[in-house]
Design a protein around this motif. Structure first.
Motif, short mmCIF file in Angstrom:
data_model
loop_
_atom_site.label_atom_id
_atom_site.label_comp_id
_atom_site.label_asym_id
_atom_site.label_seq_id
_atom_site.Cartn_x
_atom_site.Cartn_y
_atom_site.Cartn_z
N UNK A 41 0.95 -1.20 0.01
CA UNK A 41 -0.04 0.26 -0.03
C UNK A 41 0.81 1.15 -0.04
N UNK A 42 0.35 2.39 -0.36
CA UNK A 42 1.29 3.52 -0.32
C UNK A 42 1.89 4.12 0.96
N UNK A 43 3.11 4.65 0.97
CA UNK A 43 3.75 5.22 2.04
C UNK A 43 3.82 6.73 1.65
N UNK A 44 4.34 7.25 2.53
CA UNK A 44 4.09 9.02 2.32
C UNK A 44 5.67 9.62 2.97
N UNK A 45 6.01 10.42 2.30
CA UNK A 45 6.99 11.34 2.52
C UNK A 45 6.61 12.71 3.10
N UNK A 46 7.20 13.48 3.88
CA UNK A 46 6.62 14.73 4.29
C UNK A 46 7.76 15.75 4.85
N UNK B 271 12.15 -0.22 5.71
CA UNK B 271 10.93 0.10 6.49
C UNK B 271 9.69 -0.16 5.94
N UNK B 272 9.61 0.37 4.38
CA UNK B 272 8.09 0.30 3.78
C UNK B 272 8.00 -0.99 3.25
N UNK B 273 9.07 -1.78 3.30
CA UNK B 273 8.92 -3.27 2.94
C UNK B 273 8.07 -4.16 3.71
N UNK B 274 7.82 -3.64 4.86
CA UNK B 274 7.42 -4.41 5.91
C UNK B 274 6.31 -3.77 6.54
N UNK B 275 6.07 -2.29 6.60
CA UNK B 275 5.28 -1.52 7.02
C UNK B 275 4.67 -0.30 6.00
N UNK C 220 -1.14 5.11 8.17
CA UNK C 220 0.12 4.21 7.99
C UNK C 220 0.45 3.47 9.27
N UNK C 221 0.99 2.42 9.22
CA UNK C 221 1.58 1.56 10.37
C UNK C 221 2.54 1.91 10.99
N UNK C 222 3.40 2.85 10.36
CA UNK C 222 4.72 3.19 10.98
C UNK C 222 4.97 4.69 10.87
N UNK C 223 5.94 5.22 11.44
CA UNK C 223 6.19 6.63 11.53
C UNK C 223 7.87 6.42 11.51
N UNK C 224 8.59 7.39 10.52
CA UNK C 224 9.91 7.47 10.50
C UNK C 224 10.21 8.85 10.53
#
Length: 281
Positions: free
Chosen positions: A27-32, A238-242, A56-60
């Motif tokens: 599913x999509x992830x995001x950059x800010x 990270x985005x490969x798992x969450x 999202x499931x995670x924050x980085x």
């Protein structure tokens, strides 16, 4: 420091929020794109940004600010034993620094005498900024992620940033501080112009404002470009798992060596997500 963090923009869509999709992402992830200041305007985004975070499931973020060892930071900000500002700066410049410290901090510059010039510059830059928010933007987003129960990741260690700063000699840092001391009014105006461009999502304008930077080229390479490669690698892990909402300094997003370009070169789709700022009452 803020000027540094917006120094490599190129032509991109008008947003600070970007959706990343494709390849093996479920599913999509995001950059800010963030800016490390306590100005309430930069956190006055509409619900689009926090909704993306909550989906999202995670924050980085670059470094998990609530897990930094403060004693380690304080040590890293200091020069090696035997090195002092009053020997790196001319007597006239140190006297000017002393007058500014007394006027704005209520202390003598002697209390900063062992601090690396870069961090003295950063401290002085912050003094004239609007500080009507409880937290800087990146820390605000981290606290929201904790509140939402997201698993949180750092893309790098704080000492990675320190090593980048240390790639610039103390003399070069002192020269940068000297320039700032002699042009504080212009520095303040330049930052305000830059902030307005940030709030208008004018990435090309930000690039134009910072093309004439006095920062050494190796500083841009080590502090921005080289770190972009590391952060992309970690983001993809990270985005490969969450699904992940990743907040980084805005300068890391754009440019031919920026995170957006690097992800596109790897075959990912990266597209701007429009949002607006809430009007101030």
């Amino acid at each position: 420091m803020i000027a540094l963090l917006v120094s490599v923009f190129a032509t991109f869509g008008q947003s600070m929020l970007w959706k990343v999709s494709g390849k093996k992402m479920k599913a999509p992830s995001y950059l800010y794109g963030t800016i490390h200041i306590q100005d309430a305007r930069v956190a006055s985004f509409d619900t689009t940004v926090l909704n993306a975070l909550n989906r999202c499931e995670a924050f980085a973020m670059e470094v998990l600010l609530d897990e930094i060892n403060m004693r380690g930071i304080q040590k890293a900000m200091m020069m090696p034993e035997g090195k002092y500002l009053n020997t790196l700066l001319s007597p006239e410049d140190f006297a000017l620094l002393d007058s500014i410290c007394k006027a704005k901090l209520g202390i003598s510059a002697i209390f900063m005498n062992g601090m690396k010039p870069f961090f003295v510059s950063s401290t002085l830059e912050q003094l004239d900024l609007r500080q009507d928010a409880e937290d800087a933007l990146d820390l605000f987003l981290l606290k929201k992620a904790r509140e939402y129960g997201k698993v949180c990741f750092g893309l790098e260690e704080y000492m990675d940033q320190i090593r980048a700063i240390d790639a610039i000699s103390l003399k070069e840092q002192a020269n940068m501080l000297s320039q700032m001391l002699h042009d504080t009014a212009q520095v303040s105006q330049d930052f305000e112009d830059m902030l307005e461009a940030y709030l208008r999502f004018e990435l090309d304008s930000l690039a134009a404002m910072t093309q004439d930077t006095a920062l050494p080229k190796k500083f841009e390479k080590v502090l921005v470009n080289d770190r972009n490669v590391t952060m992309v690698k970690r983001f993809l892990t990270i985005s490969g798992e969450h699904t992940v909402f990743c907040a980084v300094g805005a300068a890391h997003l754009a440019g031919t060596k920026g995170i957006i370009a690097l992800l596109r070169k790897k075959g990912y789709t990266v597209e701007p997500v429009p949002f607006t700022w809430k009007s101030e009452e």
